[in-house]
Design an enzyme around this catalytic site. Structure first.
Site, PDB file in Angstrom:
ATOM      1  N   SER A 204      -1.972  -2.588  11.144  1.00 30.68           N
ATOM      2  CA  SER A 204      -1.077  -1.602  11.738  1.00 30.68           C
ATOM      3  C   SER A 204      -0.806  -0.501  10.708  1.00 30.68           C
ATOM      4  CB  SER A 204       0.229  -2.278  12.136  1.00 30.68           C
ATOM      5  OG  SER A 204       1.087  -1.318  12.665  1.00 30.68           O
ATOM      6  N   GLY A 205      -0.984   0.724  11.065  1.00 29.75           N
ATOM      7  CA  GLY A 205      -0.735   1.852  10.180  1.00 29.75           C
ATOM      8  C   GLY A 205      -1.938   2.244   9.352  1.00 29.75           C
TER       9      GLY A 205
ATOM     10  N   GLY B 246      -3.169  -3.227  15.411  1.00 31.71           N
ATOM     11  CA  GLY B 246      -3.744  -3.852  14.223  1.00 31.71           C
ATOM     12  C   GLY B 246      -3.064  -5.157  13.848  1.00 31.71           C
TER      13      GLY B 246
ATOM     14  N   GLU C  23      -0.941  -7.820  12.220  1.00 33.74           N
ATOM     15  CA  GLU C  23       0.445  -7.568  11.879  1.00 33.74           C
ATOM     16  C   GLU C  23       1.091  -8.829  11.279  1.00 33.74           C
ATOM     17  OE1 GLU C  23       2.695  -4.282  14.395  1.00 33.74           O
ATOM     18  OE2 GLU C  23       3.002  -6.292  15.181  1.00 33.74           O
TER      19      GLU C  23
ATOM     20  N   THR D  29      -5.402   4.675  15.442  1.00 36.69           N
ATOM     21  CA  THR D  29      -5.134   5.587  16.558  1.00 36.69           C
ATOM     22  C   THR D  29      -5.583   6.994  16.204  1.00 36.69           C
ATOM     23  OG1 THR D  29      -3.277   4.209  17.153  1.00 36.69           O
ATOM     24  CG2 THR D  29      -3.333   6.396  18.103  1.00 36.69           C
TER      25      THR D  29
ATOM     26  N   SER E  57       3.440   3.691  15.750  1.00 35.21           N
ATOM     27  CA  SER E  57       2.619   2.500  15.908  1.00 35.21           C
ATOM     28  C   SER E  57       2.354   2.228  17.385  1.00 35.21           C
ATOM     29  CB  SER E  57       3.341   1.313  15.280  1.00 35.21           C
ATOM     30  OG  SER E  57       2.554   0.170  15.440  1.00 35.21           O
ATOM     31  N   SER E  58       1.080   1.983  17.702  1.00 35.38           N
ATOM     32  CA  SER E  58       0.753   1.676  19.101  1.00 35.38           C
ATOM     33  C   SER E  58       1.240   0.275  19.381  1.00 35.38           C
ATOM     34  CB  SER E  58      -0.759   1.731  19.315  1.00 35.38           C
ATOM     35  OG  SER E  58      -1.317   2.813  18.614  1.00 35.38           O
TER      36      SER E  58
ATOM     37  N   ASN F 164       4.430   1.824  10.477  1.00 31.41           N
ATOM     38  CA  ASN F 164       3.825   3.026  11.035  1.00 31.41           C
ATOM     39  C   ASN F 164       4.861   3.743  11.896  1.00 31.41           C
ATOM     40  OD1 ASN F 164       2.317   4.934  12.322  1.00 31.41           O
ATOM     41  ND2 ASN F 164       0.707   3.539  13.015  1.00 31.41           N
TER      42      ASN F 164
HETATM   43  N1  LIG Z   1      -7.108  10.705   9.001  1.00 29.68           N
HETATM   44  C1  LIG Z   1      -5.807  10.876   8.792  1.00 29.68           C
HETATM   45  N2  LIG Z   1      -5.348  11.979   8.195  1.00 29.68           N
HETATM   46  C2  LIG Z   1      -4.040  12.165   7.972  1.00 29.68           C
HETATM   47  N3  LIG Z   1      -3.102  11.246   8.281  1.00 29.68           N
HETATM   48  C3  LIG Z   1      -3.494  10.089   8.859  1.00 29.68           C
HETATM   49  C4  LIG Z   1      -4.865   9.851   9.151  1.00 29.68           C
HETATM   50  N4  LIG Z   1      -4.952   8.633   9.711  1.00 29.68           N
HETATM   51  C5  LIG Z   1      -3.673   8.147   9.803  1.00 29.68           C
HETATM   52  N5  LIG Z   1      -2.807   9.021   9.292  1.00 29.68           N
HETATM   53  C6  LIG Z   1      -1.360   8.848   9.207  1.00 29.68           C
HETATM   54  O1  LIG Z   1      -1.063   7.496   9.308  1.00 29.68           O
HETATM   55  C7  LIG Z   1      -0.170   7.222  10.378  1.00 29.68           C
HETATM   56  C8  LIG Z   1      -0.532   5.941  11.067  1.00 29.68           C
HETATM   57  O2  LIG Z   1      -1.788   6.065  11.675  1.00 29.68           O
HETATM   58  P1  LIG Z   1      -2.122   5.327  13.017  1.00 29.68           P
HETATM   59  O3  LIG Z   1      -3.434   5.803  13.445  1.00 29.68           O
HETATM   60  O4  LIG Z   1      -1.037   5.478  13.965  1.00 29.68           O
HETATM   61  O5  LIG Z   1      -2.213   3.840  12.605  1.00 29.68           O
HETATM   62  P2  LIG Z   1      -2.619   2.594  13.480  1.00 29.68           P
HETATM   63  O6  LIG Z   1      -2.963   3.088  14.820  1.00 29.68           O
HETATM   64  O7  LIG Z   1      -3.726   1.973  12.759  1.00 29.68           O
HETATM   65  O8  LIG Z   1      -1.439   1.710  13.484  1.00 29.68           O
HETATM   66  C9  LIG Z   1      -0.320   8.394  11.276  1.00 29.68           C
HETATM   67  O9  LIG Z   1       0.854   8.611  11.967  1.00 29.68           O
HETATM   68  C10 LIG Z   1      -0.622   9.521  10.301  1.00 29.68           C
HETATM   69  O10 LIG Z   1       0.552  10.056   9.808  1.00 29.68           O
HETATM   70 MG   LIG Z   2      -2.191   2.679  16.524  1.00 34.58          MG
END
Ligand SMILES: Nc1ncnc2c1ncn2[C@@H]1O[C@H](COP(=O)(O)OP(=O)(O)O)[C@@H](O)[C@H]1O
Ligand SMILES: [Mg+2]
Length: 1109
Positions: A110-111, A390, A392, A115, A163-164, A160
């Protein structure tokens, strides 16, 4: 012009190594150091062969611009530095060009950035695939589904901020050209417990905060909400605000996205009504109330909130209130109602809120799918993007059922990764008989089995407990686990039979621990049963179904009493297991592309690279093994047939057709191309290529060759096209030239014609103007003369008039003065005589006097009594005009009468005869006018007196009407002989003049006609009746001076004797019967040599000519 292509490579300007396969030496430290080095230089992507490792930078990097998209577009995977776009491009192109369905599997904690990665993939594909209004709309809808789902399905967690809290798998569908047609989203198990309770430092789903911050006052009022987070029990207070997140503006984004995706206004409204209702449900509170029978009962504390919810959702308040206080259990025939105590009431409330929200979320997904689904039924290619929650782990054993489910899912994904890459790859080498060094890796199938085994799996246990009759608690479930899973390597529990963990104080009694592939996770057993049951009291679902709100009603179909289903619904666990199984099956049919997301630190901070944390992730993700397998093996493999098909144009022997086994063809081909032997191996059915570079070399050669072939085709086609075009142009040129000439001549002719007309018109105009000028001049002169004359006459006339007027005035003045003077004098003189009507009397008297005078004077002036006298005295007075005329008429009549009265009978007779003569001859015979003045004497010869005619007199005893000497014309020669002509009452006699001997006697009845000329002669013929005695000698032709008288008397006598009108023919040419012959008597204008006597001449036996002077 062909674009100058600059050949680049992954190896250019490389920081560390871009592809871990190239790492030397290969161990954990070097792996991490390589990642760290790259991370420090803002290189967040690194390859392991075709797998992309992505490290979350936690800040925005300038590597996602449209320019970057263009850079990576249509380039080979290893051509540029590692990037998520390279993977996206590879996947999209092999979907478009090789017709292979793709899936993009994004995994990580997660994070870790899953996404974000999925969004990057989607936006890249959207940017490079087809364009056009329709396609753009599809793309826009696909992309805009994200903000909607994120608002409802994402929340801030400690790991996050976005977080989804649900799993998402999205199939994007393309047509054969690679244009997007639509998509299908599948969602997996929303973490709905978050609706009613959030762990410390975490928030509820974004949408609640977004509504309260972003909705207008008016809209909030409509939803019966207040703009105050603290008013709502369901909103965790400690972290309502998230740094760098603008809930209000996000709310606008979400509404806009909903509109783009195709939500109707009323649908959006209903969705927010449900959200508001959920939020308000949390504010309903219960208080205990004891009942007479000793049972505890709960009562709603403040009904205001309930009332508002009911108003919002159209639910009958009493129905909902009852549903919060009672629970009805329906067995086969019976219905048992029990009261709820306060705890149960709260449980019911929360269950309702969770169910409402999670069902709303599923409805949203369905609704979005409706909008984005592909319209056409053509064959589709599919690219699936999996972004699942992810792995967790919470500290302090806070992990519950949700984490268990989430981690199970990740376990399965790891499994599929292993299957598709590590295991599958190694197994394939064996299958194909390729030399191969075995690589050890951890296969997590055993953990998956621990959870999902149909008999002994944890999920199966849980379901069994839930369905078991009797008292079921989380503890009984744990007990059961302890019995069944005790010996499992990856299961740990204090109470398990095998007392391995008896002394492990870090493991509480109410917990069990699983050694996941990604680490040990301790699960708190509390709530497992409940959450798995996912029970909503039937009273509540029925209450919801009764709502006068179409969306809510649709969310609770089981509430419909007509559809009561006594069977238990499937448990949450088994549902999830089934959907994960379906997902795995789906993924296995597609070509996988991996993005493995790694989290560099736990602080959501940029620039921090926590070696230990990364190391842990690398380990459990099995990345090192991944590299090893990759290095030991071959980068690329393909069955012989498609390989030959693809590259056969590179070799003369195989192009265009290879007759023989495909393998032999490939051998010939590779031999011909001179590819070093260590670079490839021949398997049983596939060729294995060790190095990607070899493949790229092949691809480049192929591309070059294709270009050559295309050039050849193009050359021939162009030649043909040019020739046909030339022939066509030649033909067209002739046609055009003929038309153009014709046109030019027409134009010339028209121009000459129009010029002639213009010249002509100018001349005519000039002439006309000249004439007009002259005429105008003339006219002006005439007018001037007239005007001058008129003025002159006018002046004269006025002068004269003035003079006359003056004179008249003077005369008038004189007359008036005179009259006045006379009047005055007369009045003075006669004043004494005048009475009132004296004037009239004087007038009458004067009139009488004048008349008298008139008549007296007339008497004197009378004209003669002759009727033919035309004299008549002049009229003396004007006023007697008519009298005068009348007097003249009367006088004339009287005069005529007087004249007639003098006549004797004899005279009257004569006049009668004269009148008769006038009727017969006037205007017919020229002799007539001379006869008018002669009196008709009749007996010109006095026969009785003359003794010569004594004998004749005796012979005639009747009264003689006419006795006269006439000339009888000799028939033979026209000579005249004198004869006495006698007419008596009955006969006509002709006698000798000398002695009076009667020569002929004709009774009047035998005379048929008398003929004569119209001229001034005395000839006449007496026609006799044919056959009568007298007629034997023929008609008489006579001449007399008294023709008119004789003819008249003959006529009269005949009329009175025979009562027949004698026919008198007046003609200058008539026939006379002489004995047998008819002789024509013709009158002609003769000479005057014989004086006035007509001469008669026999011309021939048919014609007797009479010349009349
Ligand atoms: N490629 C990226 N560039 C900049 N920031 C990113 C990138 N990927 C993730 N982040 C940052 O990390 C945070 C969490 O990413 P997210 O995709 O929501 O995580 P996950 O879906 O794996 O839990 C996002 O809100 C963003 O701020
Ligand atoms: Mg996510």
């Amino acid at each position: 012009m062909a674009k100058m292509e600059v050949k680049t490579s992954l190896l250019d300007d490389m920081i560390g190594v871009g592809d871990m396969v190239l790492l030397e030496p290969l161990n954990e430290d070097s792996f991490i150091n390589n990642l760290k080095k790259r991370f420090d230089h803002n290189e967040v992507y690194t390859y392991i062969g075709s797998v992309v490792i992505s490290i979350n930078p936690y800040r925005s990097l300038p590597i996602y611009t449209p320019e970057k998209v263009e850079e990576y577009r249509n380039r080979n995977f290893y051509e540029l530095s590692p990037h998520i776009f390279a993977l996206s491009d590879e996947a999209y192109r092999s979907l478009r060009d090789q017709d292979k369905d793709q899936c993009i599997l994004i995994t990580g904690e997660s994070g870790a950035g899953k996404t974000e990665a999925s969004k990057l993939v989607m936006s890249y594909v959207a940017a490079v695939c087809g364009k056009g209004a329709e396609v753009n709309q599809v793309k826009e809808q696909l992309l805009q589904s994200n903000p909607v789902l994120e608002a409802f399905g994402n929340a801030k967690t400690v790991r996050n901020d976005n977080s989804s809290r649900f799993g998402k798998y999205m199939d994007i569908e393309f047509d054969f050209k690679g244009d997007p047609l639509g998509g299908v989203i599948s969602n997996y198990l929303l973490e709905k417990s978050r609706v009613v309770k959030q762990p410390r430092g975490e928030r509820n789903f974004h949408i609640f905060y977004q509504i309260l911050s972003g909705a207008s006052e008016e809209f909030l009022c409509k939803l019966k909400l207040e703009r105050d987070f603290s008013r709502y029990n369901y909103l965790g207070l400690d972290s309502a605000k998230v740094n760098g997140v603008d809930d209000a503006s996000n709310f606008r984004t979400v509404r806009n996205a909903m509109q783009i995706v195709g939500f109707m206004d009323h649908e959006t409204q209903s969705v927010f009504e449900v959200v508001a209702a959920v939020l308000k449900l949390g504010n309903i509170e219960f208080k205990p109330e004891s009942r007479a029978n000793g049972l505890d009962e709960s009562k709603i504390k403040d009904k205001n909130e309930l009332k508002e919810i009911c108003e919002l959702t159209g639910i009958d308040q009493s129905v909902l209130e009852r549903a919060f206080s009672f629970r009805t259990v329906e067995a086969k025939q019976e219905k048992v109602s029990t009261t709820l105590n306060v705890a149960q009431a709260y449980y019911a409330r929360d269950a309702l809120a969770k169910n409402l929200y999670s069902r709303l979320f599923s409805w949203l997904v369905t609704r979005i799918n409706e909008s984005i689904k592909a319209q056409t039924k053509v064959r589709k290619k599919v690219m699936g993007v999996l972004d699942i929650y992810g792995f967790e782990i919470f500290e302090n054993a806070d992990n519950s059922f949700e984490q268990f489910i989430i981690n199970y899912c990740n376990e399965k994904l790891q499994q599929i990764f292993i299957e598709l890459t590590l295991k599958e790859e190694q197994e394939e080498y064996i299958r194909e008989g390729i030399e191969w060094t075995n690589i050890e890796y951890f296969n997590n199938a055993i953990i998956c089995d621990l959870i999902e085994n149909n008999q002994t799996g944890i999920l199966a246990m849980l379901d069994e407990e839930c369905l078991r009759p009797g008292t079921v608690t989380d503890d009984t479930f744990l007990e059961k686990l302890n019995q069944v899973c005790a010996t499992h390597q990856h299961f740990e529990s204090r109470m398990s039979k095998c007392s391995r963990f008896l002394n492990d104080t870090s493991l509480p009694h109410s917990c069990f621990r699983i050694q996941h592939y990604a680490g040990k996770v301790m699960y708190q057993v509390e709530g497992f049963v409940d959450k798995n049951n996912d029970l909503l009291y039937r009273d509540l679902s029925q209450a919801m179904w009764k709502a006068n709100h179409s969306l809510i009603k649709a969310l609770f179909p089981e509430g419909n009493p007509a559809k009561i289903n006594l069977k238990r619904p499937p448990t949450a666990g088994s549902q999830f297991k089934a959907s994960v199984a379906t997902l795995m099956k789906n993924l296995q049919t597609k070509n996988p592309n991996y993005i493995r997301c790694i989290k560099p630190n736990d602080k959501k901070a940029a620039h921090i690279f926590n070696d230990a944390l990364v190391c842990h992730q690398i380990r459990y993700l099995g990345l090192l093994e991944n590299v090893r397998v990759r290095r030991a093996g071959y980068a690329f493999r393909q069955a012989y047939e498609p390989c030959l098909e693809r590259y056969k144009m590179l070799c003369k022997q195989t192009w265009p057709h290879w007759r023989g086994p495909a393998r032999a063809g490939v051998e010939v081909l590779f031999d011909e191309l001179g590819i070093p032997e260590e670079e490839f191996s021949f398997g049983r059915s596939k060729i294995f290529i060790r190095n990607p570079r070899t493949l790229f070399k092949l691809e480049d050669l192929r591309k070059q060759r294709l270009e050559d072939l295309a050039t050849l085709i193009e050359k021939i086609y162009r030649g043909w096209k040019c020739r046909t075009r030339f022939l066509l142009m030649k033909k067209s040129q002739v046609v055009i030239a003929s038309w153009a000439r014709r046109y030019a001549q027409q134009k010339r002719y028209q121009k000459i014609k129009s010029s002639a007309i213009i010249v002509q018109s100018y001349i005519r105009g000039w002439k006309a103007r000249k004439l007009l000028r002259e005429l105008k001049h003339l006219k002006r002169c005439n007018e001037a003369v007239t005007i001058i004359a008129a003025y002159w006459h006018g002046t004269q006339a006025r002068r004269e008039l003035k003079r006359l007027k003056e004179e008249a005035r003077r005369k008038h003045a004189v007359a008036v003065i005179w009259a006045y003077w006379l009047g005055l004098k007369v009045r003075r003189e006669y004043r004494k005589f005048f009475r009132a009507n004296a004037g009239r009397k004087i007038y009458e008297f004067t009139l009488q006097r004048l008349m008298q005078k008139y008549f007296l004077e007339m008497k004197k002036k009378m004209p003669s009594l002759s009727p033919i006298d035309k004299n008549w005295p002049a009229r003396p007075y004007l006023f007697l005009d008519s009298t005068h005329k009348e007097l003249k008429r009367i006088f004339h009549l009287w005069r005529c009468k007087k004249y007639r009265d003098q006549f004797t009978d004899q005279q009257k007779l004569i006049y009668e005869e004269k009148l008769e003569a006038s009727e017969l001859f006037k205007d017919k015979k020229a002799l007539y006018p001379a006869s008018v003045g002669q009196p008709f004497q009749g007996a010109y010869l006095e026969i009785s007196e003359n003794p010569k005619y004594k004998k004749l007199k005796d012979a005639v005893d009747e009264k003689i009407i006419i006795a006269e000497v006439v000339n009888k014309i000799n028939r033979a020669n026209g000579k005249a002989t004198s004869r006495i002509f006698l007419l008596t009452k009955n006969n006509v006699l002709l006698a000798d003049q000398k002695n009076g001997t009667i020569k002929s006697e004709v009774p009047l009845g035998d005379v048929t006609k008398v003929s004569m000329s119209s001229q001034n002669d005395g000839f006449f013929a007496v026609h006799l009746k044919e056959g009568s005695e007298a007629a034997t000698k023929g008609d008489f032709l006579l001449s007399s001076d008294h023709l008119i008288e004789m003819a008249t008397k003959l006529y009269r006598t005949t009329l009175s004797q025979t009562k027949q009108k004698l026919n008198i023919e007046i003609s200058d040419e008539f026939l006379v019967q002489f004995k047998q012959d008819k002789v024509c008597v013709k009158f002609i204008q003769g000479s005057q040599k014989n004086g006035n006597i007509p001469t008669c001449k026999r011309k021939n036996n048919r014609l007797l000519e009479v010349a009349v002077p």
